[in-house]
Motif scaffolding. Sequence first.
Motif, short mmCIF file in Angstrom:
data_model
loop_
_atom_site.label_atom_id
_atom_site.label_comp_id
_atom_site.label_asym_id
_atom_site.label_seq_id
_atom_site.Cartn_x
_atom_site.Cartn_y
_atom_site.Cartn_z
N SER A 108 0.88 -1.17 0.00
CA SER A 108 0.00 0.00 0.00
C SER A 108 0.91 1.21 0.00
CB SER A 108 -0.89 0.03 1.24
OG SER A 108 -1.89 -0.95 1.14
N PHE A 121 1.25 5.58 0.00
CA PHE A 121 0.61 6.81 0.43
C PHE A 121 1.51 7.99 0.07
CE2 PHE A 121 -2.23 4.64 3.52
CZ PHE A 121 -1.53 3.45 3.72
N TYR A 167 1.98 11.78 1.89
CA TYR A 167 1.63 12.69 2.97
C TYR A 167 2.31 14.04 2.70
CZ TYR A 167 -0.32 9.12 6.13
OH TYR A 167 -1.11 8.15 6.72
N ALA A 220 2.14 -5.61 7.75
CA ALA A 220 3.09 -4.87 8.59
C ALA A 220 2.35 -3.82 9.40
CB ALA A 220 4.16 -4.22 7.73
N PHE A 234 0.96 4.99 17.11
CA PHE A 234 2.34 4.87 16.67
C PHE A 234 3.15 6.05 17.19
CE2 PHE A 234 1.78 1.72 13.21
CZ PHE A 234 0.40 1.74 13.09
N TYR A 277 4.70 0.70 18.25
CA TYR A 277 3.30 0.57 17.85
C TYR A 277 2.51 -0.09 18.96
CZ TYR A 277 -0.63 -1.93 15.61
OH TYR A 277 -1.85 -2.44 15.30
N LEU A 279 2.77 -3.89 20.59
CA LEU A 279 2.99 -5.05 19.73
C LEU A 279 4.33 -5.00 19.01
CD1 LEU A 279 -0.54 -5.70 18.18
CD2 LEU A 279 0.48 -6.55 20.31
N ARG A 339 -4.72 5.44 14.43
CA ARG A 339 -5.43 4.85 13.31
C ARG A 339 -6.67 4.16 13.85
NH1 ARG A 339 -1.68 0.87 10.04
NH2 ARG A 339 -2.13 -0.52 11.77
N TYR A 396 -3.47 -2.56 7.98
CA TYR A 396 -2.22 -1.90 7.58
C TYR A 396 -2.43 -0.83 6.53
CZ TYR A 396 -2.33 -4.37 3.13
OH TYR A 396 -2.70 -4.82 1.89
N ASN A 397 -3.52 -0.92 5.78
CA ASN A 397 -3.68 0.06 4.70
C ASN A 397 -4.63 1.19 5.07
OD1 ASN A 397 -6.10 -1.23 4.58
ND2 ASN A 397 -5.81 -2.15 2.57
N SER A 398 -4.98 1.29 6.33
CA SER A 398 -5.75 2.45 6.78
C SER A 398 -4.79 3.60 7.05
CB SER A 398 -6.52 2.12 8.07
OG SER A 398 -7.46 1.12 7.85
N PRO A 399 -5.20 4.82 6.73
CA PRO A 399 -4.27 5.94 6.91
C PRO A 399 -4.04 6.28 8.37
CG PRO A 399 -6.42 6.73 6.21
CD PRO A 399 -6.48 5.23 6.16
N LEU A 400 -2.88 6.85 8.64
CA LEU A 400 -2.56 7.34 9.98
C LEU A 400 -2.94 8.82 10.08
CD1 LEU A 400 0.96 5.85 10.74
CD2 LEU A 400 -1.29 4.84 11.04
#
Lengths: 113, 115
Positions: free
Chosen positions: A32, A34, A36, A98, B33, B48, B55, B95, B100-104
């Motif tokens: 994925s 991004f 920013y 990850a 994070f 994280y 974790l 988040r 993992y592919n969700s934005p921060l």
Amino acid sequence: AQSVTQLDSHVSVSEGTPVLLRCNYSSSYSPSLFWYVQHPNKGLQLLLKYTSAATLVKGINGFEAEFKKSETSFHLTKPSAHMSDAAEYFCVVAQTGANNLFFGTGTRLTVIP
Amino acid sequence: GAGVSQSPRYKVAKRGQDVALRCDPISGHVSLFWYQQALGQGPEFLTYFQNEAQLDKSGLPSDRFFAERPEGSVSTLKIQRTQQEDSAVYLCASRAASSYNSPLHFGNGTRLTVT
């Protein structure tokens, strides 16, 4: 392993001209990706993300990026630069499963009036 | 609603002092994070949390760095016996999901200067 390389540390464009910020990625699996943006003394703001749907991704403020697997690239573009676009831009990769994101070293965009 | 809030905004510490940096994530966000951003560099991952569980702490540079999130909301990053190389902006992000592919969502950071 995953990483991103931002090919230009500094890009300067005139107001009203196109913007191109280059990013190449390296990832073992389907990544994925991004972009920013970071304005001075501000937090990082998400511009857009690619997550294996359409390869051309549209983001906020007129920015878009195209995922090209064959070139392992995810370049950021905008047809016409505004003064307010002047900021630091980061290309970011996240690998399937990850927890963390890997940031490039950033490209500083300067917009000349 | 409110975004991610970090305090203090700026911190100056003498070499050898301990510091504590606070992060208030967006309410209800599961993941949190910490990143370290040195001058002219991109942010680098430190640690994280998913809820209160830490974790991944693989990015913490030494055992002088410690992070906690005891109730699964507010988090504190503590640096003991600060060194000059610890000078950086410390960014917190949260988040909504663990995906993992969700934005921060990032806070504005704490700029730490060690003199």
